[in-house]
Design a protein around this motif. Structure first.
Motif, PDB file in Angstrom:
ATOM      1  N   PHE A 249       0.793  -1.228   0.000  1.00 29.37           N
ATOM      2  CA  PHE A 249       0.000   0.000   0.000  1.00 29.37           C
ATOM      3  C   PHE A 249       0.831   1.287   0.000  1.00 29.37           C
ATOM      4  N   LEU A 250       2.113   1.196   0.373  1.00 37.59           N
ATOM      5  CA  LEU A 250       2.936   2.398   0.409  1.00 37.59           C
ATOM      6  C   LEU A 250       3.969   2.455  -0.703  1.00 37.59           C
ATOM      7  N   LEU A 251       4.501   1.300  -1.103  1.00 33.85           N
ATOM      8  CA  LEU A 251       5.586   1.281  -2.077  1.00 33.85           C
ATOM      9  C   LEU A 251       5.094   1.067  -3.506  1.00 33.85           C
ATOM     10  N   LEU A 252       4.272   0.062  -3.715  1.00 34.23           N
ATOM     11  CA  LEU A 252       3.839  -0.271  -5.079  1.00 34.23           C
ATOM     12  C   LEU A 252       3.089   0.861  -5.786  1.00 34.23           C
ATOM     13  N   PRO A 253       2.208   1.619  -5.098  1.00 35.74           N
ATOM     14  CA  PRO A 253       1.488   2.696  -5.798  1.00 35.74           C
ATOM     15  C   PRO A 253       2.390   3.781  -6.361  1.00 35.74           C
ATOM     16  N   LYS A 258       6.164   7.734 -10.958  1.00 41.19           N
ATOM     17  CA  LYS A 258       7.623   7.873 -11.099  1.00 41.19           C
ATOM     18  C   LYS A 258       8.014   8.630 -12.368  1.00 41.19           C
ATOM     19  N   HIS A 259       7.257   8.485 -13.446  1.00 40.41           N
ATOM     20  CA  HIS A 259       7.635   9.144 -14.696  1.00 40.41           C
ATOM     21  C   HIS A 259       7.524  10.662 -14.577  1.00 40.41           C
ATOM     22  N   GLU A 260       6.494  11.148 -13.893  1.00 47.78           N
ATOM     23  CA  GLU A 260       6.352  12.590 -13.696  1.00 47.78           C
ATOM     24  C   GLU A 260       7.468  13.147 -12.816  1.00 47.78           C
ATOM     25  N   MET A 261       7.816  12.404 -11.773  1.00 47.01           N
ATOM     26  CA  MET A 261       8.901  12.853 -10.890  1.00 47.01           C
ATOM     27  C   MET A 261      10.234  12.885 -11.647  1.00 47.01           C
ATOM     28  N   ARG A 262      10.497  11.876 -12.442  1.00 45.42           N
ATOM     29  CA  ARG A 262      11.748  11.851 -13.209  1.00 45.42           C
ATOM     30  C   ARG A 262      11.779  12.970 -14.247  1.00 45.42           C
ATOM     31  N   TYR A 289       1.273  12.614  -7.554  1.00 41.54           N
ATOM     32  CA  TYR A 289       1.310  12.261  -8.980  1.00 41.54           C
ATOM     33  C   TYR A 289       0.747  10.851  -9.208  1.00 41.54           C
ATOM     34  N   ALA A 290       1.064   9.937  -8.292  1.00 39.67           N
ATOM     35  CA  ALA A 290       0.582   8.567  -8.434  1.00 39.67           C
ATOM     36  C   ALA A 290      -0.940   8.505  -8.361  1.00 39.67           C
ATOM     37  N   GLU A 291      -1.528   9.202  -7.394  1.00 42.94           N
ATOM     38  CA  GLU A 291      -2.987   9.204  -7.246  1.00 42.94           C
ATOM     39  C   GLU A 291      -3.642   9.854  -8.464  1.00 42.94           C
ATOM     40  N   GLU A 292      -3.012  10.893  -8.975  1.00 43.01           N
ATOM     41  CA  GLU A 292      -3.559  11.591 -10.142  1.00 43.01           C
ATOM     42  C   GLU A 292      -3.582  10.685 -11.360  1.00 43.01           C
ATOM     43  N   ASN A 293      -2.522   9.906 -11.547  1.00 42.67           N
ATOM     44  CA  ASN A 293      -2.460   9.010 -12.704  1.00 42.67           C
ATOM     45  C   ASN A 293      -3.389   7.812 -12.563  1.00 42.67           C
ATOM     46  N   LYS A 294      -3.509   7.300 -11.337  1.00 42.59           N
ATOM     47  CA  LYS A 294      -4.397   6.145 -11.135  1.00 42.59           C
ATOM     48  C   LYS A 294      -5.849   6.502 -11.421  1.00 42.59           C
TER      49      LYS A 294
END
Length: 504
Positions: A249-253, A258-262, A289-294
């Motif tokens: 729940f903390l790492l996989l999402p 990651k692409h936006e951060m990079r 960013y992860a929540e936005e993409n999901k």
């Protein structure tokens, strides 16, 4: 407290639950695939999972070295047949079935040899070297913590250590931290480590995972997470529920952002560094960013980038099918040429400045079938794997031979470590081999041999510099108490005790 039989039953149930989930998730692909492809995928699936079942059911002894090796053929040879991988779809269903049957032949030869070794009951008879458990716990916990510090050093852009020295130190620390994480998590699964040390190790591990992820290389963090989970399960034959949920729940999402951060922090002219006190805000932004993409639903005018799945990227079976399509006609078998260079690959470059590249065998294969020119191999490496290499050299006989050799090698290493403590040289070497079994999906034999030699050097150094010699207590042996009796290895005594000391 659960008995070994109860733990085996629980692991067997977990195995069948996983198999049911795997079959259900691929049911539509099985139904829509040509009959030959579906049969081939099912046969590879059975062959690759059978050793895993035997280990889960407690029918074989020792660490699951060969089961891990066979398991990799699930996502490199089995599932790609059911995916939309264009490299696989370019071959006919008959060619896919032929490749599948060759894979089963390879795995079956390995399983038969491996079973003959690990099913034979063994006890520790010969002396072996090991570290004192209490000291080794402390040292490896410190190494895991040092790994987290080195991550912070790199991610934070710190300075002070000369570059050449840092490269050497980092290589040693990272190698030992991987080994330490496995052995410590293994002992935690066995519940043989004192509770306070388990907590300290847990937080050192979390720090290592978090600091590795802060560099936006999520693969390293996931590797550490999976390594610790597997070691815990192997040691205790039970799941680390709390740690598993934290990772899921903390790492996989974070993968979704990651692409936006990079793109934001890697593509500028000035390198961006993150300090430990900035981690909370850093991961909060990443999570956003992860929540936005999901939750993002693309509009009709938006161009959706198609990305390869993990299974499509991991496929190796198409290389086997390519080899079978081109060898022995129009290109002949290599007849062992990629194996003949192995002795030269394990010689350190300092002793042989003209040493061949570790992937030279891979390049030879690609040049032989005209997949690349030799000049192109200096820019790109197209992986093959042990099975396609075996076929390219000796055909079906090579597949049976190399499969049997791998079964014998993994079985011998497994049986040698049975009954020895986690901090013994045999167990550490077995852990190393198990990690190579997982990592070697795209390696040719030369890459495997070179990596094995280089990775073994630290263990050999520790073995002769810091480990003491022990042997099992047998009838008539010295009955004096070992320095570790009642603490670390209650069934062991120190050898080479003089008669004068034994009577004092």
């Amino acid at each position: 407290m659960s008995t070994p039989g109860q733990k085996s039953e629980a692991m067997t149930l977990l195995f069948w639950a996983g198999m049911a989930a795997l079959l259900f998730s691929n049911l539509d692909s099985l139904r829509s695939s040509p009959q030959e492809t579906a049969i081939g995928a099912l046969l590879i699936g059975v062959a690759s999972m059978y050793p895993v079942y035997l280990w889960c059911a407690g029918q074989v002894q020792g660490l699951p070295v060969f089961p891990f090796f066979s398991l990799t053929y699930l996502w490199t040879f089995c599932l790609p047949l059911l995916s939309a991988n264009p490299n696989v779809l370019s071959y006919s269903p008959e060619a896919q079935l032929r490749g599948a049957l060759t894979t089963v032949l390879f795995l079956a030869s390995g399983i038969l040899v491996w079973l003959q070794i690990v099913r034979t009951p063994r006890t520790v008879k010969k002396p072996f070297r090991a570290l004192k458990t209490a000291t080794a716990d402390n040292v490896f916990i410190a190494v895991v913590a040092a790994g987290a510090f080195l991550n912070m050093y790199v991610v934070g852009g710190w300075s002070g250590i000369p570059d050449k020295l840092f490269t050497i130190v980092r290589g040693i620390i990272l190698g030992l931290s991987f080994l330490g994480i496995f052995v410590l998590a293994y002992r935690a699964g066995q519940n043989s480590m004192p509770r306070p040390k388990q907590y300290i190790f847990f937080w050192a591990l979390v720090a290592n995972i978090v600091t590795a992820a802060a560099g936006l290389i999520l693969k390293t963090s996931l590797t550490l997470f999976l390594l610790s989970v597997m070691a815990f399960v192997i040691g205790g034959r039970r799941l680390p529920i709390v740690g598993l949920l934290m990772g899921i729940f903390l790492l996989l999402p974070l993968h979704y952002g990651k692409h936006e951060m990079r793109h934001k922090y890697w593509e500028g002219d000035t390198p961006h560094f993150v300090q430990p006190w900035q981690y909370a805000a850093w991961f909060q932004e990443w999570q956003g960013y992860a929540e936005e993409n999901k939750n993002h639903v693309p509009q009709r005018w938006e161009k959706v980038e198609e990305k390869e799945s993990f299974v499509e990227r991991s496929s190796v079976i198409h290389m086997l099918m390519m080899a079978q399509a081109k060898i022995p006609e129009p290109y002949p078998y290599l007849e062992g040429k990629t194996y003949a260079i192995i002795p030269g690959l394990i010689v350190p470059r300092i002793l042989n400045p003209n040493k061949l590249r570790s992937h030279e065998g891979t390049h030879m294969l690609n040049v032989h079938v005209r997949r690349q020119t030799y000049e192109q191999t200096w820019k790109t490496t197209i992986a093959w794997g042990l099975l396609p290499e075996a076929y390219a050299n000796f055909g079906y006989f090579g597949c049976i031979l190399i499969g049997g050799i791998m079964g014998a090698f993994y079985g011998t290493i497994t049986i040698a470590a049975i009954g020895t403590p986690p901090f013994s040289a045999r167990m550490m070497f077995c852990v190393l081999i198990m990690s190579l079994a997982l990592a070697s999906t795209e390696w040719t034999a030369g890459v495997y041999a070179a990596t094995l030699f280089q990775s073994s050097v630290p263990i050999v150094g520790i073995k002769y510099a810091f480990m003491k010699i022990y042997r099992p207590k047998t009838a008539g042996s010295w009955s004096g108490k070992s320095a570790f009796e009642g603490q670390a290895y209650p069934y062991l005594v120190q050898p080479k005790i003089s008669p004068e000391r034994s009577t004092n």
